[in-house]
Design a protein around this motif. Structure first.
Motif, PDB file in Angstrom:
ATOM      1  N   ALA A  49       0.871  -1.155   0.055  1.00 58.19           N
ATOM      2  CA  ALA A  49       0.129  -0.007  -0.124  1.00 58.19           C
ATOM      3  C   ALA A  49       0.821   1.497   0.085  1.00 58.19           C
ATOM      4  CB  ALA A  49      -0.969  -0.004   1.230  1.00 58.19           C
ATOM      5  N   LEU A  50       1.902   1.405   0.741  1.00 56.21           N
ATOM      6  CA  LEU A  50       3.041   2.384   0.776  1.00 56.21           C
ATOM      7  C   LEU A  50       3.579   2.596  -0.431  1.00 56.21           C
ATOM      8  CD1 LEU A  50       4.374   2.419   4.530  1.00 56.21           C
ATOM      9  CD2 LEU A  50       2.662   3.957   3.519  1.00 56.21           C
ATOM     10  N   HIS A  51       3.647   1.227  -1.156  1.00 54.63           N
ATOM     11  CA  HIS A  51       4.473   1.609  -2.424  1.00 54.63           C
ATOM     12  C   HIS A  51       3.298   2.237  -3.503  1.00 54.63           C
ATOM     13  CE1 HIS A  51       7.216   1.014  -5.686  1.00 54.63           C
ATOM     14  NE2 HIS A  51       6.414   0.226  -6.292  1.00 54.63           N
ATOM     15  N   ARG A  52       2.201   1.770  -3.588  1.00 56.50           N
ATOM     16  CA  ARG A  52       1.130   2.133  -4.486  1.00 56.50           C
ATOM     17  C   ARG A  52       0.677   3.748  -4.248  1.00 56.50           C
ATOM     18  NH1 ARG A  52      -3.321  -1.467  -7.082  1.00 56.50           N
ATOM     19  NH2 ARG A  52      -3.453   0.689  -7.960  1.00 56.50           N
ATOM     20  N   ARG A  65       4.216   8.408   9.440  1.00 55.75           N
ATOM     21  CA  ARG A  65       5.623   8.692  10.150  1.00 55.75           C
ATOM     22  C   ARG A  65       5.337   9.772  11.558  1.00 55.75           C
ATOM     23  NH1 ARG A  65      10.183  10.665   5.991  1.00 55.75           N
ATOM     24  NH2 ARG A  65      10.635   8.424   5.293  1.00 55.75           N
ATOM     25  N   SER A  66       4.101  10.437  11.327  1.00 53.64           N
ATOM     26  CA  SER A  66       4.060  11.402  12.299  1.00 53.64           C
ATOM     27  C   SER A  66       3.710  10.842  13.637  1.00 53.64           C
ATOM     28  CB  SER A  66       2.966  12.365  11.768  1.00 53.64           C
ATOM     29  OG  SER A  66       1.767  11.824  12.192  1.00 53.64           O
ATOM     30  N   GLY A  67       3.229   9.589  13.406  1.00 52.74           N
ATOM     31  CA  GLY A  67       3.100   8.764  14.833  1.00 52.74           C
ATOM     32  C   GLY A  67       1.760   8.951  15.249  1.00 52.74           C
ATOM     33  N   GLU A  68       0.869   9.723  14.537  1.00 52.41           N
ATOM     34  CA  GLU A  68      -0.448  10.062  15.073  1.00 52.41           C
ATOM     35  C   GLU A  68      -1.242   8.778  15.214  1.00 52.41           C
ATOM     36  OE1 GLU A  68      -4.383  12.081  12.854  1.00 52.41           O
ATOM     37  OE2 GLU A  68      -2.370  12.354  12.199  1.00 52.41           O
ATOM     38  N   PRO A  69      -1.584   8.345  16.406  1.00 51.30           N
ATOM     39  CA  PRO A  69      -2.035   6.957  16.531  1.00 51.30           C
ATOM     40  C   PRO A  69      -3.289   6.586  15.909  1.00 51.30           C
ATOM     41  CG  PRO A  69      -1.527   7.882  18.682  1.00 51.30           C
ATOM     42  CD  PRO A  69      -1.437   9.016  17.630  1.00 51.30           C
ATOM     43  N   ALA A  70      -4.120   7.543  15.645  1.00 50.13           N
ATOM     44  CA  ALA A  70      -5.557   7.129  15.054  1.00 50.13           C
ATOM     45  C   ALA A  70      -5.426   6.970  13.781  1.00 50.13           C
ATOM     46  CB  ALA A  70      -6.467   8.307  15.154  1.00 50.13           C
ATOM     47  N   VAL A 123       4.067   1.943  11.224  1.00 52.41           N
ATOM     48  CA  VAL A 123       4.817   3.234  11.436  1.00 52.41           C
ATOM     49  C   VAL A 123       6.184   2.994  11.388  1.00 52.41           C
ATOM     50  CG1 VAL A 123       5.316   4.996  13.269  1.00 52.41           C
ATOM     51  CG2 VAL A 123       2.850   4.290  12.971  1.00 52.41           C
ATOM     52  N   ARG A 124       6.706   1.996  11.999  1.00 50.62           N
ATOM     53  CA  ARG A 124       8.178   1.740  11.656  1.00 50.62           C
ATOM     54  C   ARG A 124       8.438   1.630  10.273  1.00 50.62           C
ATOM     55  NH1 ARG A 124       8.317   1.611  16.827  1.00 50.62           N
ATOM     56  NH2 ARG A 124      10.229   1.491  17.921  1.00 50.62           N
ATOM     57  N   LEU A 125       7.752   0.816   9.473  1.00 51.16           N
ATOM     58  CA  LEU A 125       7.900   0.706   8.025  1.00 51.16           C
ATOM     59  C   LEU A 125       7.934   2.060   7.196  1.00 51.16           C
ATOM     60  CD1 LEU A 125       8.317  -1.351   5.637  1.00 51.16           C
ATOM     61  CD2 LEU A 125       5.870  -1.307   5.371  1.00 51.16           C
ATOM     62  N   ALA A 126       7.181   3.035   7.814  1.00 50.73           N
ATOM     63  CA  ALA A 126       7.128   4.152   7.045  1.00 50.73           C
ATOM     64  C   ALA A 126       8.233   5.074   7.342  1.00 50.73           C
ATOM     65  CB  ALA A 126       5.699   5.026   7.293  1.00 50.73           C
ATOM     66  N   CYS A 127       8.688   4.852   8.664  1.00 48.02           N
ATOM     67  CA  CYS A 127       9.817   5.843   8.928  1.00 48.02           C
ATOM     68  C   CYS A 127      11.538   4.959   8.438  1.00 48.02           C
ATOM     69  CB  CYS A 127      10.089   5.431  10.656  1.00 48.02           C
ATOM     70  SG  CYS A 127       9.017   6.427  11.370  1.00 48.02           S
ATOM     71  N   LEU A 128      11.093   3.743   7.936  1.00 47.64           N
ATOM     72  CA  LEU A 128      12.120   3.192   7.060  1.00 47.64           C
ATOM     73  C   LEU A 128      12.581   3.886   5.897  1.00 47.64           C
ATOM     74  CD1 LEU A 128      13.764   0.550   8.639  1.00 47.64           C
ATOM     75  CD2 LEU A 128      12.630  -0.718   7.018  1.00 47.64           C
ATOM     76  N   SER A 185      15.470  -2.944  -0.978  1.00 45.87           N
ATOM     77  CA  SER A 185      17.021  -2.912  -0.982  1.00 45.87           C
ATOM     78  C   SER A 185      17.419  -1.623  -0.600  1.00 45.87           C
ATOM     79  CB  SER A 185      17.559  -3.094  -2.791  1.00 45.87           C
ATOM     80  OG  SER A 185      17.085  -2.107  -3.275  1.00 45.87           O
ATOM     81  N   ASP A 186      18.668  -1.400  -0.162  1.00 43.76           N
ATOM     82  CA  ASP A 186      18.952  -0.126   0.222  1.00 43.76           C
ATOM     83  C   ASP A 186      18.635   0.264   1.530  1.00 43.76           C
ATOM     84  OD1 ASP A 186      20.721   2.087   0.133  1.00 43.76           O
ATOM     85  OD2 ASP A 186      19.764   3.030  -1.358  1.00 43.76           O
ATOM     86  N   VAL A 187      18.262  -0.345   2.620  1.00 44.93           N
ATOM     87  CA  VAL A 187      17.472  -0.189   3.514  1.00 44.93           C
ATOM     88  C   VAL A 187      18.300   0.808   4.462  1.00 44.93           C
ATOM     89  CG1 VAL A 187      16.290  -1.148   5.669  1.00 44.93           C
ATOM     90  CG2 VAL A 187      16.262  -2.507   3.633  1.00 44.93           C
ATOM     91  N   ARG A 188      17.612   1.866   4.960  1.00 42.33           N
ATOM     92  CA  ARG A 188      18.266   2.662   5.960  1.00 42.33           C
ATOM     93  C   ARG A 188      17.268   3.081   6.967  1.00 42.33           C
ATOM     94  NH1 ARG A 188      18.188   4.012   0.862  1.00 42.33           N
ATOM     95  NH2 ARG A 188      16.560   5.554   1.197  1.00 42.33           N
ATOM     96  N   PRO A 189      17.514   2.584   8.453  1.00 45.47           N
ATOM     97  CA  PRO A 189      16.905   2.862   9.472  1.00 45.47           C
ATOM     98  C   PRO A 189      16.793   4.382   9.915  1.00 45.47           C
ATOM     99  CG  PRO A 189      18.673   1.409  10.114  1.00 45.47           C
ATOM    100  CD  PRO A 189      18.937   1.953   8.436  1.00 45.47           C
ATOM    101  N   ASP A 190      17.273   5.122   9.102  1.00 48.96           N
ATOM    102  CA  ASP A 190      17.155   6.448   9.464  1.00 48.96           C
ATOM    103  C   ASP A 190      15.982   7.225   8.735  1.00 48.96           C
ATOM    104  OD1 ASP A 190      18.149   6.710   6.826  1.00 48.96           O
ATOM    105  OD2 ASP A 190      20.012   7.570   7.448  1.00 48.96           O
ATOM    106  N   GLY A 191      15.613   6.460   7.876  1.00 53.11           N
ATOM    107  CA  GLY A 191      14.181   6.974   7.288  1.00 53.11           C
ATOM    108  C   GLY A 191      14.598   8.047   6.163  1.00 53.11           C
ATOM    109  N   GLN A 192      15.698   8.399   5.512  1.00 49.28           N
ATOM    110  CA  GLN A 192      16.059   9.144   4.439  1.00 49.28           C
ATOM    111  C   GLN A 192      15.796   8.176   3.318  1.00 49.28           C
ATOM    112  OE1 GLN A 192      16.582  12.510   5.251  1.00 49.28           O
ATOM    113  NE2 GLN A 192      16.110  11.458   7.140  1.00 49.28           N
TER     114      GLN A 192
END
Ligand code: HEM
Length: 425
Positions: free
Chosen positions: A254-257, A266-271, A385-390, A417-424
């Motif tokens: 879904a995030l790809h499409r 990413r904002s972490g808004e729980p709702a 949320v973690r996936l969106a921050c990656l 590929s090219d996974v970066r935990p910092d979210g850039q």
């Protein structure tokens, strides 16, 4: 009166997958359809809140002896809560509700987040990862620790593969079905031995843990569960928790499409995270339908349902019913928010018990509805949320999701590929 086919439809059902019941409804021009399954047994397919209410009434539909043997021997296990009715079901279900619908699930989510963060540091050093496989390992690590199932870090990949195989093989005649049967035999024997150690005092477990509670559980006759059945029920917590990896794969799809959802996640808004999780569960195909058998002749929607008939509720069909979810093939997490989803002010809207049914319908405390829904939404929200921050790249791959394959999944299982935990990105 709806046309009743004469021939068994099991092969068309397996060939058409999730489209099988919706197609029949389209042809019949109504929500209720007749078909034949399981050696030509008459079968009624229903959809919608009223159909769901009908199916969840034990006077109309019972589960005991109704579930197909290939499904019980792979996905659920013999003697599982899924196969019980009446008082035995009520007593066993209370155990699951106690374990899965309380505050303890916060601890499970914390463990899953920590396991994800550990794994994400490792992913950064790898050329590419297969997200669904990695998510299964993260969830296996977390749920085994939480449930007190003893597994070393070295054993996690093999166990994650086995638990995934149990989910992957239930609705097919392909080799993955036979693998699932073998895995079930092996893993039930392993866990039954562990249950016996707990009972004999050779192994101690934290009070209130899944392993401890299931080992000490007494059935409606006041008896301990046979070790093999206790193993089945421990697996009925651990196995579906690892199956949340399917939804993590769908979340990445879904995030790809629709990358416009990434920022708000990413904002972490729980709702919003919870609404996104609900929309992933609604939109993507996973559990196709649920069913049971009519204990006596009953009437539904003007149709006579003979005693012994199968009754199926089309979960995928209901989650795409335009009367319940306008524009059902649009992916819109905002449909689950109040205030039309405006950022900052919205909360998750009230969702009726018979409306959104990826994990069954009604009240999980009294009926068969999945008791792991809170766990699923909590884990999926946190990991989305973690996936969106990656930060990562989605290389060329086959991301198609065939509706003919049960359970469906992106064909590539989502390569990053090219996974970066910092979210850039
Ligand atoms: C991965 C996503 C999940 C999906 C799609 C899913 C789906 C379902 C469905 C369709 C049912 C049958 C409902 C019925 O027959 O009326 C069910 C039952 C059940 N699920 Fe889940 N589930 C998921 C996650 C979980 C989790 C995380 C747990 C436990 C931690 C869990 C534990 C159970 C149990 C014990 C039952 C049997 C309930 C009963 O028969 O009373 N599930 N689930």
């Amino acid at each position: 009166m709806v046309r009743r086919p004469r021939l068994d439809q099991s092969i068309p059902m397996l060939a058409q997958g999730y489209a099988w019941l919706p197609d029949q409804r389209r042809t019949a021009g109504r929500a209720t359809v007749h078909t034949r399954l399981m050696l030509a047994r008459q079968t009624l397919g229903v959809e919608g809140p009223a159909g769901a209410r009908f199916l969840y009434d034990e006077d109309h539909v019972r589960r005991s002896g109704a579930l197909p043997e290939p499904v019980v021997s792979t996905l659920f296990g013999h003697g599982a809560v899924h196969t019980l009715d009446g008082e035995p079901h009520r007593v066993r279900k209370a155990m699951f509700v106690q374990l899965l619908m309380g505050e303890g699930i916060g601890d499970l989510v914390d463990r899953a987040e920590a396991a994800w963060d550990d794994a994400a540091r490792r992913w950064a050093g790898e050329r590419r990862i297969v997200l669904m496989d990695e998510a299964a390992r993260v969830l296996t690590r977390a749920v085994c620790d939480w449930a007190a199932v003893p597994v070393t870090d070295e054993e996690v990949p093999a166990l994650a593969r086995d638990l995934t195989a149990l989910v992957d093989g239930f609705a097919t005649g392909a080799p993955r079905h036979w693998r699932a049967r073998r895995v079930r035999q092996r893993r039930e024997a392993w866990l039954a031995g562990i249950v016996e150690e707990v009972r004999s005092g050779a192994r101690t477990v934290p009070a209130g843990s899944v392993l401890g509670v299931v080992s000490a559980h007494r059935d409606s006759e006041g008896e301990l569960l046979e070790p093999r059945v206790a193993a089945v029920e421990v697996l009925n917590v651990v196995r579906p928790t690892v199956a949340v990896s399917w939804f993590v794969g769908f979340a990445a799809h879904a995030l790809h499409r629709w990358p416009e959802h990434r920022e708000r996640l990413r904002s972490g808004e729980p709702a919003f995270a919870a609404a996104f999780a609900h929309e992933v569960r609604r939109f993507y195909p996973f559990a196709p339908f649920i069913g049971g058998r009519a204990p006596r002749e009953v009437q539904w929607d003007g149709e006579m349902v003979p005693a012994g008939s199968m009754v199926l509720l089309d979960l995928f069909g209901q989650n795409h019913d335009p009367d319940l979810f306008p524009e059902p093939y649009a992916f819109r997490p905002e449909r689950f928010l109040t205030d039309g989803g405006s950022a900052g002010t919205s909360a998750v809207r009230q969702i009726g018990p018979w409306e959104l049914v990826p994990q069954g319908a009604g009240d999980p405390r009294s009926g068969h509805r999945c008791p792991g829904e809170d766990v699923t939404v909590a884990l999926l929200s946190a990991l989305a949320v973690r996936l969106a921050c990656l930060g990562y790249t989605v290389p060329e791959q086959d991301l198609t999701i065939s509706l003919r394959r049960i359970p469906a999944r992106p064909a590539s299982r989502v390569v990053l590929s090219d996974v970066r935990p910092d979210g850039q990105r």
